[in-house]
Design an enzyme around this catalytic site. Structure first.
Site, short mmCIF file in Angstrom:
data_model
loop_
_atom_site.label_atom_id
_atom_site.label_comp_id
_atom_site.label_asym_id
_atom_site.label_seq_id
_atom_site.Cartn_x
_atom_site.Cartn_y
_atom_site.Cartn_z
N HIS A 26 0.86 -1.19 0.00
CA HIS A 26 0.00 0.00 0.00
C HIS A 26 0.89 1.24 0.00
O HIS A 26 1.82 1.33 0.79
CB HIS A 26 -0.91 0.03 1.24
CG HIS A 26 -1.76 1.27 1.27
ND1 HIS A 26 -2.94 1.37 0.59
CD2 HIS A 26 -1.55 2.47 1.86
CE1 HIS A 26 -3.44 2.58 0.77
NE2 HIS A 26 -2.62 3.27 1.53
N ASP A 76 -15.47 2.43 6.97
CA ASP A 76 -14.41 3.34 6.53
C ASP A 76 -14.88 4.20 5.37
O ASP A 76 -14.54 5.38 5.29
CB ASP A 76 -13.15 2.56 6.14
CG ASP A 76 -12.13 3.49 5.52
OD1 ASP A 76 -11.66 4.39 6.25
OD2 ASP A 76 -11.83 3.36 4.32
N ARG A 78 -14.73 12.63 6.70
CA ARG A 78 -13.46 13.30 7.04
C ARG A 78 -13.02 14.23 5.92
O ARG A 78 -12.47 15.30 6.17
CB ARG A 78 -12.38 12.24 7.29
CG ARG A 78 -12.58 11.50 8.60
CD ARG A 78 -11.72 10.25 8.65
NE ARG A 78 -10.33 10.53 8.40
CZ ARG A 78 -9.48 9.68 7.81
NH1 ARG A 78 -9.89 8.48 7.41
NH2 ARG A 78 -8.24 10.02 7.60
N SER A 120 -8.02 3.62 8.93
CA SER A 120 -8.70 3.55 7.64
C SER A 120 -7.94 2.62 6.68
O SER A 120 -8.51 1.69 6.10
CB SER A 120 -8.78 4.97 7.06
OG SER A 120 -9.08 4.96 5.70
N LYS A 146 -8.88 -1.84 5.81
CA LYS A 146 -9.12 -2.42 4.49
C LYS A 146 -8.08 -3.51 4.18
O LYS A 146 -8.42 -4.55 3.63
CB LYS A 146 -9.07 -1.31 3.43
CG LYS A 146 -10.30 -0.41 3.49
CD LYS A 146 -10.19 0.81 2.61
CE LYS A 146 -9.26 1.84 3.17
NZ LYS A 146 -9.34 3.18 2.66
N1 URA Z 1 -6.14 6.54 2.41
C1 URA Z 1 -7.09 5.87 3.06
O1 URA Z 1 -7.52 4.81 2.64
N2 URA Z 1 -7.56 6.39 4.21
C2 URA Z 1 -7.11 7.55 4.72
O2 URA Z 1 -7.57 7.95 5.76
C3 URA Z 1 -6.12 8.23 4.02
C4 URA Z 1 -5.63 7.71 2.85
#
Ligand code: URA
Length: 434
Positions: free
Chosen positions: A92, A171, A178, A193, A197
């Site tokens: 990621h 999320d 947010r 967040s 995932k």
């Molecule tokens: N990417 C995400 O998936 N969540 C965040 O809060 C920031 C970047």
């Protein structure tokens, strides 16, 4: 709305908000309830906005971040690749300008018999999205069923596809909130967040590319380090072997910023060429991933040089109905900016160039907008390169020449040509382990 009375009555959102507002830790049952009741629509957007702002201002301890992450995982499905019979490892990136690394990286790692389930997103604002880039390839399909994803991991080893709506729905709702309440930047919320995932996705191991610098989410390296440490701890606590690299995003990665042009550059890397920084980061992340997958001695450079990674790329694109040999979209209009003096390019800021690519049509301002696949910026020089007066520095490409003025405004003052080279720090600055 009708909700079970145990949901309605268990806790009080105002008490949870007050606790965080006053700098106290929220007890586990109340925090789990807050996330669940918000996802179900019982806790309102107004209440959750107040709560996320309190988190931004007062932080969360490690236990709270873990509970927050678990609660978001519990809001949706949890995938498992245990029956694949091979190790799984994912990457990621916190996002940057010209960051196309997933494209060469996933097939490169998969060429060693490791499964790479790469659930990716679309771009919003100045950072591009991996799916937008791949959708430049005629026919390529981002949406796969879980069964298709499994079959492709089995046959090809690498999948880059859209995350289904079943993963961490809490999320999705929270992130949208947010985004419009100035609370994206809270480290506990970013970490929970991203990791909710990734953990829900069911990968055995995960490598995080946490970027710092002008084109990154976190401009400051200390905050990027804190985010990386928080995420590595979360992954490790959940049984996902996790490491992170802190990487420099002060200048764009590679020479291409956009969609189709980034695919072209990625294919160059898979063919054994490509810009040095893209190759360096691809190799560094591949080594990390393969080490976590139990293949520390894999010869990554050889797989790029001898075509194994390219073969996997072609199979991966074909498996998702793309034609790896098809011509990619080309832009109708271009505008080249040249050096106004001779010297050394000492600075080329990532963020303004990301904004320029976005204004040219490569990115979107609203989630529902389309992107122009051929649009973007092609750099002809990078910091450290010597340039002659009149030599092309970069070319803006778009489908409509009316877009050039706003893109040029974005990059005004965003590069410097000096007399002598300025030493740049290493691209990969630190490695963070549990
Ligand atoms: N990417 C995400 O998936 N969540 C965040 O809060 C920031 C970047």
């Amino acid at each position: 709305m009708t909700l079970p009375s145990e949901v309605v009555e268990a806790h009080d959102a105002v008490d949870v908000i007050r606790a965080k507002r006053d700098g106290r830790a929220v007890p586990e049952p109340a925090l789990r309830w807050m996330v669940d009741a918000y996802t179900r629509g019982y806790v309102s957007d107004a209440q959750m906005s107040a709560f996320t702002m309190a988190v931004l201002l007062n932080g969360m301890d490690r236990g709270e971040i873990r509970v927050m992450t678990d609660a978001m995982i519990a809001s949706g499905e949890r995938m498992s690749f245990a029956s694949l019979g091979k190790p799984t490892v994912d990457k990621h990136s916190t996002g940057g300008v010209g960051d196309k690394i997933t494209l060469p990286l996933a097939p490169l790692v998969a060429s060693f018999g490791v499964a790479v389930p790469q659930l990716s997103g679309r771009g919003l604002g100045h950072t591009g999205g991996t799916l937008d880039k791949l959708e430049s390839i005629p026919g390529w399909r981002a949406a796969l069923t879980n069964e298709e994803m499994f079959a492709q991991l089995q046959s090809v080893g690498a999948v880059i596809c859209a995350a289904g709506s079943g993963l961490a729905p809490a999320d999705k709702k929270l992130y949208a909130l947010r985004d419009v309440t100035g609370t994206v930047e809270a480290i506990p919320l970013i970490a929970s967040s991203i990791m909710s995932k990734k953990i829900a996705e069911g990968t055995d191991a995960l490598v995080l590319d946490v970027k710092f610098g002008s084109g990154a989410f976190m401009t400051d390296i200390d905050r990027a380090r804190e985010l990386a440490r928080t995420m590595v701890a979360l992954g490790t606590d959940s049984g996902v072997r996790t490491t992170a690299l802190l990487t420099d995003m002060n200048t764009p990665l590679g020479l291409a910023i956009g969609n189709a042009n980034e695919v072209r550059e990625s294919v160059d890397v898979l063919a054994g060429g490509g810009p040095a920084d893209v190759v360096e980061l691809t190799i560094a992340l591949a080594r990390e991933m393969l080490e976590l997958a139990g293949r520390p001695d894999a010869d990554v450079e050889a797989a790029l040089a001898d075509g194994r990674a390219m073969d996997t790329w072609r199979a991966m694109i074909r498996a998702q109905d793309g034609d790896p040999d098809a011509a990619l979209p080309t832009p109708r209009e271009s505008h080249t900016v040249v050096a106004d003096r001779a010297g050394v390019l000492t600075r080329l800021e990532a963020l303004p160039f990301g904004i320029a690519a976005w204004r040219l049509g490569a990115g979107r301002a609203r989630a529902q907008d389309p992107v122009v696949h051929a649009a973007g910026v092609d750099l002809h020089a990078k910091p450290g390169d010597r340039v002659a007066a009149g030599q092309p520095l970069f070319t803006l490409v778009a489908d409509d020449d009316k877009r050039f003025d706003r893109a040029l405004e974005a990059v005004d003052g965003a590069w410097t040509i000096g007399d002598t080279a300025v030493a740049a720090g290493p691209l990969v600055r630190e490695r963070i382990t549990a």
